[in-house]
Write a protein that holds these residues in place. Structure first.
Motif, PDB file in Angstrom:
ATOM      1  N   CYS A  57      -5.276 -14.191  -1.121  1.00  0.00           N
ATOM      2  CA  CYS A  57      -4.447 -13.776  -2.259  1.00  0.00           C
ATOM      3  C   CYS A  57      -3.372 -12.799  -1.781  1.00  0.00           C
ATOM      4  O   CYS A  57      -3.705 -11.696  -1.351  1.00  0.00           O
ATOM      5  CB  CYS A  57      -5.316 -13.084  -3.297  1.00  0.00           C
ATOM      6  N   GLU A  59      -0.272 -10.069  -1.986  1.00  0.00           N
ATOM      7  CA  GLU A  59       0.278  -9.065  -2.891  1.00  0.00           C
ATOM      8  C   GLU A  59       1.658  -9.589  -3.292  1.00  0.00           C
ATOM      9  O   GLU A  59       2.473  -9.907  -2.432  1.00  0.00           O
ATOM     10  CB  GLU A  59       0.405  -7.728  -2.137  1.00  0.00           C
ATOM     11  N   PRO A 138       2.659   4.659   3.052  1.00  0.00           N
ATOM     12  CA  PRO A 138       3.773   3.777   2.688  1.00  0.00           C
ATOM     13  C   PRO A 138       4.713   4.460   1.698  1.00  0.00           C
ATOM     14  O   PRO A 138       4.345   5.441   1.063  1.00  0.00           O
ATOM     15  CB  PRO A 138       3.068   2.584   2.032  1.00  0.00           C
TER      16      PRO A 138
ATOM     17  N   PRO B 162      -6.855  -3.449  -4.290  1.00  0.00           N
ATOM     18  CA  PRO B 162      -6.548  -4.231  -5.507  1.00  0.00           C
ATOM     19  C   PRO B 162      -5.176  -4.907  -5.410  1.00  0.00           C
ATOM     20  O   PRO B 162      -4.181  -4.244  -5.138  1.00  0.00           O
ATOM     21  CB  PRO B 162      -6.550  -3.183  -6.629  1.00  0.00           C
ATOM     22  N   ILE B 163      -5.180  -6.196  -5.632  1.00  0.00           N
ATOM     23  CA  ILE B 163      -3.927  -6.957  -5.643  1.00  0.00           C
ATOM     24  C   ILE B 163      -3.318  -6.794  -7.033  1.00  0.00           C
ATOM     25  O   ILE B 163      -3.964  -7.141  -8.033  1.00  0.00           O
ATOM     26  CB  ILE B 163      -4.199  -8.443  -5.321  1.00  0.00           C
ATOM     27  N   ARG B 164      -2.092  -6.291  -7.089  1.00  0.00           N
ATOM     28  CA  ARG B 164      -1.497  -5.969  -8.395  1.00  0.00           C
ATOM     29  C   ARG B 164      -1.288  -7.204  -9.271  1.00  0.00           C
ATOM     30  O   ARG B 164      -1.205  -7.087 -10.481  1.00  0.00           O
ATOM     31  CB  ARG B 164      -0.171  -5.216  -8.196  1.00  0.00           C
ATOM     32  N   HIS B 166      -3.425  -9.556  -9.708  1.00  0.00           N
ATOM     33  CA  HIS B 166      -4.690 -10.024 -10.283  1.00  0.00           C
ATOM     34  C   HIS B 166      -5.032  -9.215 -11.527  1.00  0.00           C
ATOM     35  O   HIS B 166      -5.093  -7.985 -11.472  1.00  0.00           O
ATOM     36  CB  HIS B 166      -5.841  -9.853  -9.288  1.00  0.00           C
ATOM     37  N   LYS B 170      -7.365  -3.474 -10.948  1.00  0.00           N
ATOM     38  CA  LYS B 170      -7.502  -2.008 -10.933  1.00  0.00           C
ATOM     39  C   LYS B 170      -8.872  -1.611 -11.495  1.00  0.00           C
ATOM     40  O   LYS B 170      -9.621  -0.868 -10.854  1.00  0.00           O
ATOM     41  CB  LYS B 170      -6.390  -1.364 -11.771  1.00  0.00           C
ATOM     42  N   ARG B 228      -9.793   7.227  -9.099  1.00  0.00           N
ATOM     43  CA  ARG B 228      -8.507   6.529  -9.038  1.00  0.00           C
ATOM     44  C   ARG B 228      -7.756   6.905  -7.756  1.00  0.00           C
ATOM     45  O   ARG B 228      -7.216   6.053  -7.067  1.00  0.00           O
ATOM     46  CB  ARG B 228      -7.654   6.883 -10.266  1.00  0.00           C
ATOM     47  N   LEU B 231      -9.111   5.156  -4.812  1.00  0.00           N
ATOM     48  CA  LEU B 231      -8.700   3.751  -4.783  1.00  0.00           C
ATOM     49  C   LEU B 231      -7.244   3.626  -4.302  1.00  0.00           C
ATOM     50  O   LEU B 231      -6.917   2.743  -3.497  1.00  0.00           O
ATOM     51  CB  LEU B 231      -8.868   3.126  -6.176  1.00  0.00           C
ATOM     52  N   VAL B 232      -6.398   4.534  -4.790  1.00  0.00           N
ATOM     53  CA  VAL B 232      -4.991   4.513  -4.365  1.00  0.00           C
ATOM     54  C   VAL B 232      -4.904   4.761  -2.858  1.00  0.00           C
ATOM     55  O   VAL B 232      -4.159   4.073  -2.140  1.00  0.00           O
ATOM     56  CB  VAL B 232      -4.159   5.567  -5.147  1.00  0.00           C
ATOM     57  N   LYS B 235      -5.791   1.698  -0.957  1.00  0.00           N
ATOM     58  CA  LYS B 235      -4.711   0.707  -1.007  1.00  0.00           C
ATOM     59  C   LYS B 235      -3.557   1.119  -0.074  1.00  0.00           C
ATOM     60  O   LYS B 235      -3.034   0.282   0.665  1.00  0.00           O
ATOM     61  CB  LYS B 235      -4.214   0.583  -2.450  1.00  0.00           C
ATOM     62  N   LYS B 236      -3.208   2.390  -0.137  1.00  0.00           N
ATOM     63  CA  LYS B 236      -2.098   2.859   0.707  1.00  0.00           C
ATOM     64  C   LYS B 236      -2.435   2.698   2.188  1.00  0.00           C
ATOM     65  O   LYS B 236      -1.593   2.291   2.988  1.00  0.00           O
ATOM     66  CB  LYS B 236      -1.773   4.327   0.386  1.00  0.00           C
ATOM     67  N   ILE B 239      -1.896  -0.865   3.135  1.00  0.00           N
ATOM     68  CA  ILE B 239      -0.469  -1.219   3.281  1.00  0.00           C
ATOM     69  C   ILE B 239       0.050  -0.724   4.633  1.00  0.00           C
ATOM     70  O   ILE B 239       0.729  -1.457   5.357  1.00  0.00           O
ATOM     71  CB  ILE B 239       0.370  -0.637   2.114  1.00  0.00           C
ATOM     72  N   VAL B 240      -0.302   0.523   4.980  1.00  0.00           N
ATOM     73  CA  VAL B 240       0.149   1.081   6.262  1.00  0.00           C
ATOM     74  C   VAL B 240      -0.382   0.230   7.422  1.00  0.00           C
ATOM     75  O   VAL B 240       0.312   0.030   8.425  1.00  0.00           O
ATOM     76  CB  VAL B 240      -0.311   2.561   6.400  1.00  0.00           C
ATOM     77  N   THR B 246      -5.331 -10.478   0.513  1.00  0.00           N
ATOM     78  CA  THR B 246      -6.774 -10.282   0.695  1.00  0.00           C
ATOM     79  C   THR B 246      -7.469 -11.636   0.774  1.00  0.00           C
ATOM     80  O   THR B 246      -7.012 -12.578   0.127  1.00  0.00           O
ATOM     81  CB  THR B 246      -7.382  -9.484  -0.488  1.00  0.00           C
TER      82      THR B 246
END
Lengths: 176, 283
Positions: A57, A59, A138, B162-164, B166, B170, B228, B231-232, B235-236, B239-240, B246
């Motif tokens: 999936c 992003e 990021p 979390p894929i935004r 989907h 969240k 929260r 979780l952020v 996710k960050k 990304i880095v 996923t």
């Protein structure tokens, strides 16, 4: 309008179009079967094993390009500026007349906000969108840029280093 | 007489020596055998031996990696994969296993792990609670690490990404973090993934209770800014580290870009275990 009210050329045209469509479908289907017959990896007409789509999936998002904080494009009148930082930070300082579209890592930007952004960009007749964010790693600017670009808006850029790189040192507490 | 005996031995033994000498390869016939031979005679292993896979297989003792790659190639061919697919899979596997790039920085302090604590191979998965692919593959890895072929070899960590796109990613991601904080992460994850298609947000608290959590505490944690924030951060960090889909796996800090199938993952993790344990050749 009853059937008899249709002009003759319209009903005749529909009939011809339907016939042509059927003929084309049969012809193309035949070509497909022949190609498949000679193809080394034939595609079975009936699946011989359970087929499971296992696709990662992604992003959602599009492509963005990074710009330096001193890039002349920033000063261009054809540039539409977007600030990806939270509203409070935007209130405290913003670069020129940037529009605030706060980026969140968990919640997608509301469709209404993106629609409003698209309308404003169209009205401004800008040729590109430049997004700046918190400049972290990021960077929210880059992430929002990807989201905007993924919604079909073209020529989206982000500022490397984000707001701290744009803000004059005198206003930046020497953090630049 | 001696020369005749040598010649006889060579004639009798040479066809046997010429075979691929791996179970999967020896079982191939006809077109499949020819295709596997062609690939093995032109592809090189990315470690251990400088020759083609076919030539390396003839050198004794055989490199463990060479044997593994030959098995992989022949297995793919027997499953009907094309030459292009097999070569591409080999190339992607090589990129994953000998990546020269910077290793990912992954904070495992707040991640749920399973498997031997000091296992030489660390597998990290970034996954979304609402990703159908993750729901299929994650429980399989868990099983393999817990009591399957990877037991004792691999420590497996899960990081929520979390894929935004989907729906409810969240909320369910927050649920995963809340479960971790209550020490019921794997129980909850396995339940949520098993009932993936039956999900609705109202059921999440019931499932938490079924997984052995206090439902009130679970709801409190899901609503907590601290959860929260965790979780952020997860996710960050993803990304880095270059996560843009996923599931994404990291094997000892290297991003895995090979085929995302459980068999392939088990195979590369066993390869990594061999490497980490100093096993280079088969006896």
């Amino acid at each position: 309008m009853s059937k008899s009210d249709h002009p003759g050329w319209l009903t005749a045209g529909l009939g011809t179009a339907t016939r042509d469509a059927v003929v084309m479908a049969l012809l193309l289907g035949g070509v497909g079967i022949i190609v498949n017959f000679f193809h080394p990896e034939k595609i079975p007409f009936v699946a011989d094993a359970e087929y499971e789509t296992m696709v990662p999936c992604p992003e959602p998002g599009g492509l963005v390009e990074g710009l330096g904080s001193d890039d002349p494009l920033l000063k261009s009148e054809a540039t539409f500026l977007v600030d990806a930082r939270p509203a409070e930070q935007h209130e405290q300082w913003k670069y020129q007349d940037a529009m605030n579209v706060p980026y969140d890592y968990l919640d997608p930007t509301p469709e209404a906000t993106l629609l409003d952004l698209a309308r404003r960009i169209a009205r401004s007749k800008s040729q590109r969108v430049v997004v700046y964010g918190d400049g972290d790693e990021p960077d929210t600017g880059e992430q929002l840029g990807k989201e905007i670009s993924g919604h079909g808006i073209k020529n989206v850029f982000f500022i490397r280093g984000g707001a701290p790189a744009l803000r004059p040192e005198s206003e930046n507490g020497g953090e630049r | 007489m001696r020369n005749a005996l040598i010649a006889f031995t060579l004639i009798v033994l040479s066809p046997t020596l010429g075979q691929a000498q791996t179970p999967a390869c020896d079982g191939l016939k006809g077109e499949h055998a020819a295709l596997a031979k062609k690939i093995l005679q032109s592809e090189h292993p990315y470690d251990c031996c400088d020759d083609t896979i076919a030539a390396c297989l003839k050198k004794k003792p055989v490199c463990a990696l060479v044997h593994r790659l030959a098995e992989n190639v022949c297995g793919r061919v027997s499953r009907g994969q094309s030459e292009t697919q097999v070569r591409r899979a080999l190339s992607r596997r090589a990129r994953s296993m000998v990546s020269m790039g910077k290793k990912a920085q992954i904070d495992l302090k707040d991640a749920s792990g399973v498997g031997k604590a000091d296992a030489p191979v660390i597998l990290v998965e970034y996954a979304c609670a609402r990703c159908p692919y993750c729901a299929k593959i994650t429980p399989k890895i868990y099983e393999a690490v817990k009591k399957g072929p990877l037991a004792g070899k691999v420590r497996f960590y899960f990081k929520t990404f979390p894929i935004r796109g989907h729906e409810y990613s969240k909320e369910t991601g927050l649920g995963f973090v809340a479960a971790h904080r209550q020490g019921k992460f794997w129980e909850f994850l396995l339940l949520a993934y098993e009932r993936f298609d039956a999900f609705c947000i109202k059921k999440q608290v019931d499932w938490a209770e079924e997984a052995g959590m206090d439902p009130a505490r679970f709801s409190e944690l899901v609503a907590s800014p601290d959860v929260r924030a965790q979780l952020v951060e997860s996710k960050k960090e993803g990304i880095v580290n270059g996560v843009d889909a996923t599931p994404t796996f990291f094997i000892n800090g290297r991003k895995f870009v090979g085929e995302l199938a459980i068999e392939e993952l088990i195979d590369v993790l066993e390869e990594e275990f061999d490497r980490a344990s100093g096993v280079t050749h088969r006896r």
